[in-house]
Write an enzyme that holds these catalytic residues in place. Structure first.
Site, PDB file in Angstrom:
ATOM      1  N   GLU A 174      16.543 -90.980 116.312  1.00 22.04           N
ATOM      2  CA  GLU A 174      17.176 -89.828 115.639  1.00 22.04           C
ATOM      3  C   GLU A 174      18.228 -89.120 116.479  1.00 22.04           C
ATOM      4  OE1 GLU A 174      13.953 -87.340 114.312  1.00 22.04           O
ATOM      5  OE2 GLU A 174      13.198 -88.861 112.921  1.00 22.04           O
ATOM      6  N   ASN A 223      16.311 -96.279 116.305  1.00 21.08           N
ATOM      7  CA  ASN A 223      15.554 -95.959 115.087  1.00 21.08           C
ATOM      8  C   ASN A 223      16.038 -94.630 114.508  1.00 21.08           C
ATOM      9  OD1 ASN A 223      13.133 -96.667 113.455  1.00 21.08           O
ATOM     10  ND2 ASN A 223      12.252 -94.790 114.301  1.00 21.08           N
ATOM     11  N   HIS A 259      12.287 -93.016 105.023  1.00 20.00           N
ATOM     12  CA  HIS A 259      11.518 -91.933 104.399  1.00 20.00           C
ATOM     13  C   HIS A 259      12.293 -91.537 103.141  1.00 20.00           C
ATOM     14  CE1 HIS A 259       8.729 -91.440 107.703  1.00 20.00           C
ATOM     15  NE2 HIS A 259       9.735 -91.374 108.550  1.00 20.00           N
ATOM     16  N   GLU A 288       9.269 -96.913 108.967  1.00 12.56           N
ATOM     17  CA  GLU A 288       8.402 -95.768 108.636  1.00 12.56           C
ATOM     18  C   GLU A 288       8.395 -95.516 107.134  1.00 12.56           C
ATOM     19  OE1 GLU A 288       9.447 -92.290 110.989  1.00 12.56           O
ATOM     20  OE2 GLU A 288       9.815 -93.492 112.781  1.00 12.56           O
ATOM     21  N   ASP A 290       7.941 -94.462 103.553  1.00 14.95           N
ATOM     22  CA  ASP A 290       7.122 -93.738 102.580  1.00 14.95           C
ATOM     23  C   ASP A 290       8.064 -93.204 101.516  1.00 14.95           C
ATOM     24  OD1 ASP A 290       8.148 -91.437 103.957  1.00 14.95           O
ATOM     25  OD2 ASP A 290       6.226 -91.016 104.926  1.00 14.95           O
TER      26      ASP A 290
HETATM   27  C1  XIL Z   1       5.581 -87.630 112.397  1.00 11.77           C
HETATM   28  C2  XIL Z   1       4.088 -87.826 112.350  1.00 11.77           C
HETATM   29  O1  XIL Z   1       3.775 -88.612 111.218  1.00 11.77           O
HETATM   30  C3  XIL Z   1       3.377 -86.491 112.268  1.00 11.77           C
HETATM   31  O2  XIL Z   1       1.976 -86.649 112.383  1.00 11.77           O
HETATM   32  C4  XIL Z   1       3.874 -85.576 113.389  1.00 11.77           C
HETATM   33  O3  XIL Z   1       3.304 -84.306 113.232  1.00 11.77           O
HETATM   34  C5  XIL Z   1       5.390 -85.464 113.353  1.00 11.77           C
HETATM   35  O4  XIL Z   1       5.954 -86.758 113.438  1.00 11.77           O
HETATM   36  N1  XIL Z   1      10.254 -89.677 112.178  1.00 11.77           N
HETATM   37  C6  XIL Z   1       9.577 -90.251 113.223  1.00 11.77           C
HETATM   38  C7  XIL Z   1       8.104 -90.096 113.326  1.00 11.77           C
HETATM   39  O5  XIL Z   1      10.192 -90.990 114.004  1.00 11.77           O
HETATM   40  O6  XIL Z   1       7.679 -90.074 114.670  1.00 11.77           O
HETATM   41  C8  XIL Z   1       7.630 -88.863 112.622  1.00 11.77           C
HETATM   42  O7  XIL Z   1       6.197 -88.872 112.641  1.00 11.77           O
HETATM   43  C9  XIL Z   1       8.160 -88.825 111.208  1.00 11.77           C
HETATM   44  C10 XIL Z   1       9.661 -88.781 111.221  1.00 11.77           C
END
Ligand code: XIL
Length: 390
Positions: A174, A223, A259, A288, A290
């Protein structure tokens, strides 16, 4: 910053849950003769993914790992795992100089027992840093030279600790500006995020070099979120990646967090975007996934309507299809298993239902969608480390 949701799982017995999850999905009735005979393990996401050499992963939390039903499901369904929080700096080194490897080690051991690969997450990120570090920088007791040295040590210690056990490392997470914040300013490496703000943009390349030095066999990833569509952010990242590769920086893969939300359209040009990064000589991964939507909540009064459910299912299908269509897409990781332990409700007010299993650990229609796409695809088999069955 360290939000945690309590894991609330269903009360069904292990056998009951396993039967439900592993029972052939209705959709699979239509699978072609070449698909594996229906039954037990052959219908799991991990085995269906293996037909294309695609790793199917999930983020795992310690609470999940402590729960027998959840453990069994992760072992059955997934061929790679990511520590949801346990390889982040605030967990690994909460007190300066005192490393807490236990939770991450337990996940790595679990993965080994279950023939899963591990995605390491994460080395350089502005979030979930320990207070001793951020406070030290804020009050001036840690200066620029020391900060750089601390980061370097962290990378060598962490990558060195897990050397030989990590398939992919998310090295930088990020770091780029978002489409919506750039306006007329050029997109690019975000100047205000912690590491670049204090150490300059070259630090991103240095971290890749250090990580490569510490474990030359690990595949190193950049990432990020909101880079799935072709737009200002992904274009800027694409140009930066080209420059980095030309300069010999050891970047091996691009991680698309994915996401997604039904609030927005499906990312435009997702497959083309994956392909253009792959064409630079990189592997790509959905890291990741969802897909959140509005859920019935006192705040929004928005029910989960059939239309939103359908939209979610379409998005799930399109994400797995985009990955399968690009041969260099080597892994597809969902950000957790059950809606009961998803990060979404804690971070996006009024939203949820973002994962493949419900809060009682029952598979949702989107699980069967992903299963069907994996079962019926004629995607080319992936090559390279990780593309095997185990
Ligand atoms: C999130 C986790 O799922 C949570 O439990 C935590 O509180 C915050 O981080 N991008 C990422 C992940 O790279 O590490 C994040 O994970 C979600 C967004």
């Amino acid at each position: 910053m360290s939000f945690r949701r309590t894991l609330v799982l269903g009360t069904a017995s292990v056998v009951g849950v396993a039967t439900l999850i592993l029972a052939p999905a209705p959709a699979l009735a239509a699978q072609p003769p070449s698909a594996p005979a229906s039954g037990q393990h052959d219908d799991s996401l991990r085995d269906l993914g293996a037909k294309s050499g695609l790793r199917i992963g999930t983020a795992v939390s310690p609470a999940g790992l402590a729960d027998p039903e959840y453990r069994e499901l992760i072992a059955d369904q997934f061929s790679s795992v990511t520590a949801e929080n346990e390889m982040k700096w605030e967990t690994l080194e909460p007190v300066r100089g005192q490393y807490n490897w236990g939770p991450a080690d337990r996940l790595v051991e679990f993965a080994k027992q279950n023939h899963q690969l591990v995605r390491g997450h994460v080395l350089l990120w502005q979030n979930q840093l320990p207070a001793w570090l951020t406070q030290g920088v804020a009050d001036g007791s840690i200066d620029k030279d020391e900060l750089r040295e601390i980061l370097k040590q962290h990378v060598y210690n962490t990558v060195g600790h897990f050397k030989g056990k990590i398939w992919h490392w998310d090295v930088v997470n990020e770091a780029f500006t978002d489409d919506w914040e750039t306006g007329s300013a050029p997109s690019g490496v975000h100047p205000e995020r912690f590491w670049v703000k204090h150490l300059g943009p070259e630090i991103l390349s240095d971290v890749f070099r250090w990580a490569h030095d510490a474990d030359p066999k690990a595949k190193l990833y950049y990432n990020d979120y909101a880079i799935e569509h072709i737009g200002q952010k992904s274009n800027a990242l694409y140009e930066w990646t080209k420059q980095q590769l030309a300069a010999g920086v050891p970047i091996h893969g691009m991680g698309f967090q994915t996401h997604l939300s039904t609030e927005y359209g499906f990312p435009g040009g997702f497959q083309r975007n994956l392909q253009r990064f792959a064409d630079l000589g990189l592997d790509v991964a959905l890291t990741e996934v969802d897909i959140r939507t509005f859920v019935d909540s006192p705040e929004t009064q928005e029910p989960l309507t059939p239309a939103l459910q359908q939209q979610q299912e379409d998005y799930w299908r399109q994400t797995i299809e985009a990955c399968l269509a690009v041969r260099e897409c080597v892994s597809y990781t969902v950000w957790g298993v059950s809606d009961a332990q998803s990060w979404v409700p804690g971070w996006f007010q009024g939203m949820g239902s973002a994962l493949l299993w419900d809060e009682h650990l029952q598979p949702k229609p989107q699980y069967f969608d992903v299963q069907e796409v994996l079962a019926t695809t004629d995607a080319e088999h992936r090559t390279g480390w990780g593309a095997g069955r185990n």
